[in-house]
Design a protein around this motif. Sequence first.
Motif, PDB file in Angstrom:
ATOM      1  N   TYR A 217       0.807  -1.213   0.000  1.00  0.00           N
ATOM      2  CA  TYR A 217       0.000   0.000   0.000  1.00  0.00           C
ATOM      3  C   TYR A 217       0.842   1.266   0.000  1.00  0.00           C
ATOM      4  N   GLU A 218       1.895   1.293   0.819  1.00  0.00           N
ATOM      5  CA  GLU A 218       2.688   2.508   0.986  1.00  0.00           C
ATOM      6  C   GLU A 218       3.434   2.908  -0.289  1.00  0.00           C
ATOM      7  N   PRO A 221      -0.244   4.254  -2.815  1.00  0.00           N
ATOM      8  CA  PRO A 221      -1.551   4.305  -2.146  1.00  0.00           C
ATOM      9  C   PRO A 221      -2.658   4.904  -3.001  1.00  0.00           C
ATOM     10  N   ALA A 451       5.704  -3.663   5.724  1.00  0.00           N
ATOM     11  CA  ALA A 451       4.398  -4.046   5.176  1.00  0.00           C
ATOM     12  C   ALA A 451       4.161  -5.549   5.275  1.00  0.00           C
ATOM     13  N   GLY A 455       2.665  -4.990   8.791  1.00  0.00           N
ATOM     14  CA  GLY A 455       1.881  -3.849   8.318  1.00  0.00           C
ATOM     15  C   GLY A 455       0.816  -4.178   7.296  1.00  0.00           C
ATOM     16  N   SER A 456       0.695  -3.302   6.305  1.00  0.00           N
ATOM     17  CA  SER A 456      -0.442  -3.303   5.381  1.00  0.00           C
ATOM     18  C   SER A 456      -0.635  -4.620   4.642  1.00  0.00           C
ATOM     19  N   SER A 457       0.433  -5.196   4.093  1.00  0.00           N
ATOM     20  CA  SER A 457       0.301  -6.435   3.327  1.00  0.00           C
ATOM     21  C   SER A 457      -0.002  -7.621   4.226  1.00  0.00           C
ATOM     22  N   GLN A 460      -3.637  -7.271   5.171  1.00  0.00           N
ATOM     23  CA  GLN A 460      -4.463  -7.503   4.004  1.00  0.00           C
ATOM     24  C   GLN A 460      -4.572  -8.992   3.678  1.00  0.00           C
TER      25      GLN A 460
END
Length: 474
Positions: A217-218, A221, A451, A455-457, A460
């Motif tokens: 994501y970073e 985005p 990530a 984090g985001s990944s 997700q």
Amino acid sequence: MASEKRQVHFIFFPAMSHGHMIPMIDMARLFASRGVKATVVTTPANVTRISKYIHRADVNILTFKYASEEAGLPEGCEHLDDIPPHLWHNLPMASQKMQEPIAQILRDHRPDCLVADMFYTWATDVAGRYNIPRLVFHGTSFFSLCLVTSISSYQLSKTVSSDSEHFGIPNLPDVIKMTRTELPDFTTNEESDTGKLFKAALESELKSYGVVVNSFYELEPAYVEHLRKEHGRKAWHIGPLSLCIKDVEEKSNRGKVATIDEHECLKWLNSKEHNSVIYISFGSSVYFSPSQLREIASALEACGHQFIWVVRSQKSSEEEPEGLLPEGFEKRTEGKGLIIRGWAPQVSILEHQAIGAFMNHSGWNSVLESITAGVPMVTWPMVADNFVIEKLVTEILKIGVSVGVKRLDGIKGDSIKSEAIEKALNKIMAGEEAEEMRKRGKTLAELSKRAVEEGSSYVQLDAFIEEIALYRQR
């Protein structure tokens, strides 16, 4: 997590080329590490290409017979490496011949989800027969998915009067301009083989459950949100997938067996200063002409920087790479340059602190591996969406410089003179702008690792597995 209640089963069906197969095998390994039953479906000849890479991972392999001869391909041609370029037009037919074997596998094993490469345009319908959600894997970025979709939807190439005229791509988070010569032919010629394939792939994607993307994501985005909101796609970012491999030996086993001993390569790099070496490689499907190889060699001699160069000649050329370089080149650059003929342990090389830049073809796998290593790039687009990826690297992320290619020129590459190559290499290796790119690159590298670790990944992927588990309970 859903996997604690019952084991969710994902089947992964990669396209038969290194650029698509490697990240999907990484994906299967990642899912397996999170408690999912992960199965890769491929042909018997391809098992030898992937078995060494997944032997330590809890990943299953299923095979089916590949009707290559019925599709107009020589017997035993089950991978892009084995297929002569003049027969590549038979690949869509070869894909069609896979429908029934895959349908049989889905009938017999009833997975919770099928993740199939975008080239398998029939996969959504086949999976739908058994109420199995199909996820599409493109092997590219959110940025590219957004741009290519917009270019095709608006038929932008028809709005300009010449190949060199720039046109803006509307309805994007950033101002992006391109020319017709920078566009992949599947966006400009709907009646070509690739144009028909792209149209069928898009229709299949629109009917699918969604898209899974090797990104985080970073990194992009605005384009993650744009694909979801403006183009209406369900999409999950679960990358960078290459970071799921921690073991040094396993990193070197991704793809082909390296043609150089990895320890020898790293020993050579250990003797070099930080950020002093340029790594040069153009992916698994690009083959330069002898004259272009000589231009690169001349640029390397002139710029004076240390380098590792993966040298590959045209498949159709009878000359071996040894005879393609200028006479005496290797002797003159001895100690300063390392030539690799064939396959290189790319991830391990990029992660070495001596690497200061990476000249590549702007293929997404190479670009993302460079990003995770914090290495700035010299971009040299060749095929497909390479120019689009170049825009991301040079204009949005600002972690690279273009070598100056003006048109997509197939697998042989555009004709670039040594002076332009030398200028780009010098620009990426020294000066204030180079230092700024290197700083941005290091920041992105840190974000990529965060990530996938927490984090985001990471989040997700958990959400994605949970959603698929709930879908099958309905």
